[in-house]
Enzyme design. Sequence first.
Site, short mmCIF file in Angstrom:
data_model
loop_
_atom_site.label_atom_id
_atom_site.label_comp_id
_atom_site.label_asym_id
_atom_site.label_seq_id
_atom_site.Cartn_x
_atom_site.Cartn_y
_atom_site.Cartn_z
N ARG A 47 -11.88 16.03 7.82
CA ARG A 47 -12.68 16.34 6.62
C ARG A 47 -14.11 16.69 6.99
O ARG A 47 -14.70 16.04 7.86
CB ARG A 47 -12.69 15.14 5.66
CG ARG A 47 -11.43 15.01 4.85
CD ARG A 47 -11.42 13.75 4.02
NE ARG A 47 -10.46 12.80 4.54
CZ ARG A 47 -10.38 11.51 4.20
NH1 ARG A 47 -11.21 11.02 3.30
NH2 ARG A 47 -9.48 10.73 4.73
N ARG A 58 -2.80 -2.12 -3.24
CA ARG A 58 -3.95 -1.24 -3.06
C ARG A 58 -3.83 -0.12 -4.10
O ARG A 58 -2.79 0.54 -4.20
CB ARG A 58 -3.93 -0.63 -1.66
CG ARG A 58 -5.05 0.34 -1.48
CD ARG A 58 -4.92 1.14 -0.22
NE ARG A 58 -6.04 2.04 -0.12
CZ ARG A 58 -5.97 3.22 0.47
NH1 ARG A 58 -4.85 3.65 1.00
NH2 ARG A 58 -7.04 3.98 0.53
N ASN A 78 0.86 -1.18 0.00
CA ASN A 78 0.00 0.00 0.00
C ASN A 78 0.90 1.23 0.00
O ASN A 78 1.49 1.58 1.02
CB ASN A 78 -0.89 -0.03 1.26
CG ASN A 78 -1.82 1.16 1.35
OD1 ASN A 78 -1.76 2.07 0.52
ND2 ASN A 78 -2.67 1.16 2.35
N HIS A 102 -12.89 3.40 0.44
CA HIS A 102 -12.80 2.36 1.49
C HIS A 102 -13.42 1.06 0.97
O HIS A 102 -14.00 0.29 1.74
CB HIS A 102 -13.55 2.77 2.77
CG HIS A 102 -12.94 3.91 3.51
ND1 HIS A 102 -13.69 4.87 4.15
CD2 HIS A 102 -11.65 4.23 3.75
CE1 HIS A 102 -12.89 5.75 4.73
NE2 HIS A 102 -11.64 5.38 4.50
N GLU A 134 -8.37 -4.74 5.44
CA GLU A 134 -8.22 -4.40 4.02
C GLU A 134 -7.09 -5.19 3.37
O GLU A 134 -7.18 -5.58 2.21
CB GLU A 134 -7.98 -2.88 3.89
CG GLU A 134 -9.26 -2.10 4.18
CD GLU A 134 -9.03 -0.72 4.78
OE1 GLU A 134 -8.37 -0.64 5.84
OE2 GLU A 134 -9.52 0.26 4.21
#
Length: 400
Positions: free
Chosen positions: A240, A91, A7, A180, A385
């Site tokens: 955010r 990823r 990743n 996600h 993940e």
Amino acid sequence: MKVLVINCGSSSLKYQIIDMDTQAVLCKGLVERIGIEGSVLTHKVPGKEDFVVQEEMKDHQRAVELVMAALVDPDHGVIKSLDEIDAIGHRVVHGGQKFAKSVLIDDEVKAALDKCTELAPLHNPANILGIKACEAVMPGKPNVGVFDTAFGMGMEPKAFMYALPTKYYEEYEVRRYGFHGQSHDFVSHRALDLCGGNENTKVIVCHLGNGASISASIGGKCVDSSMGLTPLEGLIMGTRSGNVDPGIMQFICHKEGLDIDGMLNVLNKKSGIFGLSGNISSDFRDVQKAADEGNEKAKIALDAYRYRVAKYIGSYAAAMNGVDVIVFTAGLGENDKLTRQAICDEYLGYLGVKVDPARNDVRGKETLISADDSKVKVYLIPTNEELKIAMDTVKIVSEL
Ligand code: AMP
């Protein structure tokens, strides 16, 4: 079969080797400050002390070379030779509309990924660098791309289209993608396994981490997902804003003399729990502590956060005409019983949701937290993940 999961960020690289026969993580690690003074690799093997390598890494290829050296290191390694790695799963943040599922990477795929870069200019270039570095250091090994956006490709036009001139969609692929994806895919399928679900089972997954998103799916197929063209839409997050009135941008730009990039920087990095709490922190633990000590802004920040999650759950229950399972996952979702209990108790009673406080008194462990008489099953399911990336990699490589 051993899979290396990679990743890559612009100056970082995370990795794991997973033995897919047992799903055991043989090692994991993180390279930081690639291309910046002070590069460092931290390699972790369960049961052993961390192995730290401090050496200049001018680019991702050098970082991958040092990771490979750590993997086969006589004292700290977990494999004797790189031949033991069967495949590499990467990823990739944005697959645009082209990639609705994971894919074996070849030159054509790399060219298509380059094209997606304008949709994710901060992430995709680093993902592509990671792929090229692995190809250079381990020629001939299969590389598989697993996309954050793939799960959201299940959405129908009524969910993914913005009410904008269609030209923007047709010419620039402006639509809602959802992010996600590895997490929502992994957790929603795990929920189906746990509850004995089928193709009609309606699942809402709340991925509540520093970045936060929520998805609705039926039988594992995505119906809706809260993130949009970018990961800024939807829930309130650590820094955010999630959804705001787009008109605010022009108003604040004029007031503060900001341009659009400056405004987006505010929405991405200075808003969310951090901004709402009056800059206490983007970490929920700090904001919770301040709220417990009586800080009003911190209390409002937490209330607003839970309220937004609950509104999404309600709207997704409407979108699916019902909900069978609600799942909490990621940093906050897995660790914070207060947030889980408050969302369910304060807002979801009308759906027949009942969380059992004793069952909910748990962290980071797959658990049914709803009461036996709850109309909706509520689970805590830790996300994974990396395992999802490795699972997709195995699937694609076995079909070769
Ligand atoms: P993630 O992005 O999934 O790693 O989640 C990170 C966020 O989870 C942190 O910013 C924290 O706000 C939150 N978090 C982690 N552990 C806890 C905890 N024990 N209680 C409350 N929040 C937590």
